[in-house]
Design an enzyme around this catalytic site. Sequence first.
Site, short mmCIF file in Angstrom:
data_model
loop_
_atom_site.label_atom_id
_atom_site.label_comp_id
_atom_site.label_asym_id
_atom_site.label_seq_id
_atom_site.Cartn_x
_atom_site.Cartn_y
_atom_site.Cartn_z
CE LYS A 1 -3.65 -2.37 2.72
NZ LYS A 1 -4.52 -2.24 3.93
CE1 TYR B 1 -9.22 -3.07 1.53
CE2 TYR B 1 -8.69 -0.94 0.55
CZ TYR B 1 -8.30 -2.08 1.22
OH TYR B 1 -6.99 -2.25 1.58
CG PHE C 1 -12.83 2.22 8.61
CD1 PHE C 1 -12.34 1.48 7.55
CD2 PHE C 1 -13.44 1.54 9.67
CE1 PHE C 1 -12.46 0.10 7.52
CE2 PHE C 1 -13.56 0.15 9.65
CZ PHE C 1 -13.06 -0.57 8.57
NE ARG D 1 -5.17 -12.48 5.96
CZ ARG D 1 -5.91 -11.36 5.99
NH1 ARG D 1 -5.99 -10.57 4.91
NH2 ARG D 1 -6.55 -11.00 7.07
CB THR E 1 -6.76 -6.62 10.14
OG1 THR E 1 -7.11 -7.80 9.42
CG2 THR E 1 -7.28 -5.39 9.43
NE ARG F 1 -1.92 -6.21 7.04
CZ ARG F 1 -3.10 -6.75 6.74
NH1 ARG F 1 -3.67 -7.60 7.60
NH2 ARG F 1 -3.71 -6.45 5.61
CG ASN G 1 -3.05 -2.92 7.28
OD1 ASN G 1 -2.97 -2.46 6.14
ND2 ASN G 1 -4.11 -3.56 7.74
CG HIS H 1 -5.00 -6.50 0.06
ND1 HIS H 1 -6.13 -6.64 0.81
CD2 HIS H 1 -5.07 -7.42 -0.94
CE1 HIS H 1 -6.89 -7.60 0.26
NE2 HIS H 1 -6.26 -8.08 -0.80
CD GLU I 1 -8.66 -9.53 -2.65
OE1 GLU I 1 -9.35 -9.32 -1.64
OE2 GLU I 1 -7.50 -9.99 -2.57
N1 UDP Z 1 -9.33 -1.44 8.30
C1 UDP Z 1 -9.28 -0.43 9.25
N2 UDP Z 1 -9.97 -0.61 10.42
C2 UDP Z 1 -10.69 -1.73 10.68
C3 UDP Z 1 -10.72 -2.75 9.72
C4 UDP Z 1 -10.03 -2.58 8.54
O1 UDP Z 1 -8.63 0.58 9.04
O2 UDP Z 1 -11.30 -1.83 11.76
C5 UDP Z 1 -8.58 -1.27 7.03
C6 UDP Z 1 -7.18 -1.89 7.08
O3 UDP Z 1 -6.30 -1.07 6.31
C7 UDP Z 1 -7.42 -3.24 6.43
C8 UDP Z 1 -8.45 -2.90 5.35
O4 UDP Z 1 -9.29 -1.92 5.98
O5 UDP Z 1 -6.23 -3.80 5.89
C9 UDP Z 1 -9.28 -4.06 4.86
O6 UDP Z 1 -9.93 -4.65 5.95
P1 UDP Z 1 -10.08 -6.23 6.07
O7 UDP Z 1 -11.06 -6.50 7.16
O8 UDP Z 1 -10.36 -6.84 4.74
O9 UDP Z 1 -8.64 -6.67 6.63
P2 UDP Z 1 -7.38 -7.38 5.90
O10 UDP Z 1 -7.96 -8.45 5.01
O11 UDP Z 1 -6.65 -6.30 5.12
O12 UDP Z 1 -6.55 -7.94 7.01
MG MG Z 2 -9.44 -8.38 3.56
#
Ligand code: UDP
Ligand code: MG
Length: 168
Positions: free
Chosen positions: A11, A51, A59, A92, A98, A109, A123, A126, A137
């Site tokens: 990112k 997203y 957010f 992952r 996350t 992260r 973080n 992705h 995706e």
């Molecule tokens: N995100 C955030 N706050 C939250 C959840 C998600 O800022 O409470 C942001 C964060 O940058 C995250 C992205 O939204 O990577 C996508 O969220 P997701 O739940 O898909 O998490 P990921 O798959 O990236 O771990």
């Molecule tokens: Mg995700």
Amino acid sequence: MAIEQTLIVVKPDGLIKSLTGNVISRLAEAKLTIMGAKVMRVSRELAEKHYEHLKDKPFFEELIMYIMGEVHKTRRVLALVYQGDNAITKIRDVVGDTNPEMANPVSIRGAYGRITTTGVFENVVHASSSPEDAEKEIKLWFQPDEIIEDLYPVKEVTLKNVKKLVWA
Ligand code: UDP
Ligand code: MG
């Protein structure tokens, strides 16, 4: 054995912090095969589709501005496709939770992420979280000819009157 594909995006915070090399080194721990890579701009349309599952979150708009590079004033991300046995879980694990404060400190992260004062998780990367998400995706971020092998079925189309740039 489950051969999986996964999309990873470094990112804009990762690019502005010059972390692309570190991230790729860390991803190598998963011993997977890199299938595609490109530096690109994220359009609002791509960001919103990527997203889509978070569109009702408070957010959401900030997240769109973040992935588009508007927050870090660098409209670039590095998009990568990896393939291999259990690729999604392996990546992952290296990427971490996350929430960067909850993430294992040795994960990408955990080591490099932060939470902004407005609460967005910056973080750094992705990573796809299921085979279904990965397929959606990868098809969103890459065209078939940008990936070294056809990971999903393709079809041939003939385009008429398509304008494109070539070297002058
Ligand atoms: N995100 C955030 N706050 C939250 C959840 C998600 O800022 O409470 C942001 C964060 O940058 C995250 C992205 O939204 O990577 C996508 O969220 P997701 O739940 O898909 O998490 P990921 O798959 O990236 O771990
Ligand atoms: Mg995700």
